[in-house]
Design an enzyme around this catalytic site. Structure first.
Site, PDB file in Angstrom:
ATOM      1  N   ILE A   1       0.840  -1.310  -0.048  1.00 48.54           N
ATOM      2  CA  ILE A   1       0.053   0.007   0.018  1.00 48.54           C
ATOM      3  C   ILE A   1       1.140   1.201   0.069  1.00 48.54           C
ATOM      4  O   ILE A   1       0.563   2.065  -0.933  1.00 48.54           O
ATOM      5  CB  ILE A   1      -0.828  -0.144   1.106  1.00 48.54           C
ATOM      6  CG1 ILE A   1      -1.869  -1.169   1.045  1.00 48.54           C
ATOM      7  CG2 ILE A   1      -1.910   1.244   1.415  1.00 48.54           C
ATOM      8  CD1 ILE A   1      -2.756  -1.206   2.381  1.00 48.54           C
TER       9      ILE A   1
ATOM     10  N   ASP B   1      10.514   2.642   7.352  1.00 49.34           N
ATOM     11  CA  ASP B   1      10.306   1.509   7.181  1.00 49.34           C
ATOM     12  C   ASP B   1      11.494   0.289   7.776  1.00 49.34           C
ATOM     13  O   ASP B   1      12.492   0.752   7.978  1.00 49.34           O
ATOM     14  CB  ASP B   1       9.979   0.797   5.894  1.00 49.34           C
ATOM     15  CG  ASP B   1       8.740  -0.451   6.010  1.00 49.34           C
ATOM     16  OD1 ASP B   1       8.993  -0.950   6.993  1.00 49.34           O
ATOM     17  OD2 ASP B   1       7.818  -0.552   5.193  1.00 49.34           O
TER      18      ASP B   1
ATOM     19  N   SER C   1      -4.622   3.653   7.826  1.00 51.20           N
ATOM     20  CA  SER C   1      -4.132   2.038   7.999  1.00 51.20           C
ATOM     21  C   SER C   1      -4.911   1.543   9.423  1.00 51.20           C
ATOM     22  O   SER C   1      -5.762   0.731   9.334  1.00 51.20           O
ATOM     23  CB  SER C   1      -2.420   2.037   8.372  1.00 51.20           C
ATOM     24  OG  SER C   1      -2.241   0.819   8.550  1.00 51.20           O
ATOM     25  N   ARG C   2      -4.476   1.638  10.615  1.00 48.89           N
ATOM     26  CA  ARG C   2      -5.201   1.500  11.891  1.00 48.89           C
ATOM     27  C   ARG C   2      -5.046   2.502  12.757  1.00 48.89           C
ATOM     28  O   ARG C   2      -4.253   3.317  13.103  1.00 48.89           O
ATOM     29  CB  ARG C   2      -4.334   0.331  12.334  1.00 48.89           C
ATOM     30  CG  ARG C   2      -4.421  -0.928  11.776  1.00 48.89           C
ATOM     31  CD  ARG C   2      -6.088  -1.669  11.790  1.00 48.89           C
ATOM     32  NE  ARG C   2      -6.162  -2.811  11.068  1.00 48.89           N
ATOM     33  CZ  ARG C   2      -6.716  -2.979   9.987  1.00 48.89           C
ATOM     34  NH1 ARG C   2      -6.888  -1.593   9.315  1.00 48.89           N
ATOM     35  NH2 ARG C   2      -6.833  -4.180   9.290  1.00 48.89           N
TER      36      ARG C   2
ATOM     37  N   HIS D   1     -13.799   4.067   8.004  1.00 42.94           N
ATOM     38  CA  HIS D   1     -12.857   2.887   7.671  1.00 42.94           C
ATOM     39  C   HIS D   1     -13.369   2.358   6.341  1.00 42.94           C
ATOM     40  O   HIS D   1     -13.623   1.354   6.403  1.00 42.94           O
ATOM     41  CB  HIS D   1     -12.967   1.846   8.597  1.00 42.94           C
ATOM     42  CG  HIS D   1     -11.908   0.675   8.919  1.00 42.94           C
ATOM     43  ND1 HIS D   1     -11.358   0.184   9.946  1.00 42.94           N
ATOM     44  CD2 HIS D   1     -11.146   0.243   7.830  1.00 42.94           C
ATOM     45  CE1 HIS D   1     -10.235  -0.383   9.776  1.00 42.94           C
ATOM     46  NE2 HIS D   1     -10.141  -0.503   8.419  1.00 42.94           N
TER      47      HIS D   1
END
Length: 331
Positions: free
Chosen positions: A154, A173, A232-233, A294
């Site tokens: 993503i 990352d 994302s979250r 969401h």
């Protein structure tokens, strides 16, 4: 076999029913699995759940006691499942390890552009036949810096779009993505990315090490006029700390498709109820904040892939096969 699917959206239901036809009988429920609804699952060997279902220890114990032996989660994320408890109980758990990354990446850009160009405010005004431009000025993103936290599938798709805008690319990352490097991305420490980026987008999973990745210190490190996007979250962002910074007049815009306390709220109609969540109630009042429920994954392409994978996961379970989607194998 009769399969019970929890938290099924209206648009999702016909896709699920069609996909399971000829394989197993399927019953779709719009309610979410939790301690109150878990008795409904009694007698069903296989159930399917969505990301906002509660599969904590108590729910898993009740499922096992009721005869459930397998749950097929219709999402990539699985932070709502107590996997160690499922393993102890002998419950097989599978998820959807892959679906269209473009769905989420494109929606992240939708949020970014909407808050940058004040689209919601402009739309509200024109519905009232107010065509003034006051307060609607945005910024060119061409030539500015995009910071991408998490450069998996993503994050890579988001980066490709940023490259198309002609943006400078910074990434963070645990491992560098060669495709992002080819696009001109420079990997830097998180602190530098936060300090230099005009647009920051989150694309990392929610695990103990990433909870509140964007905390009070991270928010203070960002530019006052930065744009923050989270598709994302919800737990990646300390929402209370974000509200504090917004009250101080910081940030050009914030686009959130997820919220750390969204369970019991998102995917439901709460329009006639008083919202007890003071943080969320305060968050949605800021004119530079856009909150959606969401829906980043919610395209016919991505949902179709999720449904197809869910069916395969169930068929693999009944046939005794194991795939890379299995989080807890059949005992």
């Amino acid at each position: 076999m009769d399969i019970l699917a929890f938290g099924v959206q209206a648009d999702e239901k016909p896709l699920l029913e069609q996909a399971f036809r000829g394989h197993h009988d399927l019953r779709c429920l719009d309610v979410f699995l939790n301690e109150d609804t878990v008795p409904i699952a009694a007698g069903h060997e296989v159930i399917s759940t969505s990301v906002n279902c509660d599969l904590g220890p108590g729910v898993l114990e009740a499922l096992a006691a009721g005869g459930t032996r397998m749950t097929a989660q219709r999402s990539t994320g699985f932070n709502n499942i107590a996997l160690h408890v499922a393993e102890r109980l002998g419950l097989t758990v599978a998820r959807v390890s892959y679906y269209s990354p473009h769905a989420v990446a494109e929606f992240a850009w939708t949020l970014a552009m909407a808050v940058n160009r004040r689209v919601v405010r402009a739309s509200t005004r024109t519905r009232d036949f107010d065509f003034r431009l006051d307060g609607l000025m945005g910024r060119d993103l061409h030539g500015r810096t995009a910071g991408v936290l998490g450069t998996g599938k993503i994050g890579e798709a988001f980066t490709r779009i940023a490259h198309g805008f002609g943006m400078r690319l910074l990434g963070w990352d645990v491992a560098e993505n060669p495709a992002c490097l080819d696009l001109g991305m420079t990997y830097v420490p998180k602190e530098r990315l936060l300090a230099e980026s005009d647009l920051i987008s989150l694309h990392v999973p929610l695990v103990p090490g990433t909870r509140h990745l964007i905390d009070a210190a991270a928010l203070k490190a960002m530019k006052d006029d930065a744009i923050l996007v989270n598709s994302s979250r919800g737990g990646l962002v300390d929402t209370a700390a974000l509200v504090t910074e917004l009250r101080a007049g910081r940030f050009t815009g914030v686009g959130l498709d997820v919220y750390e306390a969204e369970a019991g709220l998102f995917f439901l109609d709460k329009s006639l109820e008083a919202i007890a969540d003071d943080t969320l109630a305060r968050l949605v009042t800021f004119p530079n904040v856009l909150v959606t429920s969401h829906q980043a994954y919610y395209t016919v392409d991505a949902v179709g892939q999720i449904v197809d994978t869910t069916v395969r996961n169930v068929l693999d379970y009944t046939a005794g096969r194991r795939s890379g989607n299995v989080l807890v194998p059949r005992s």
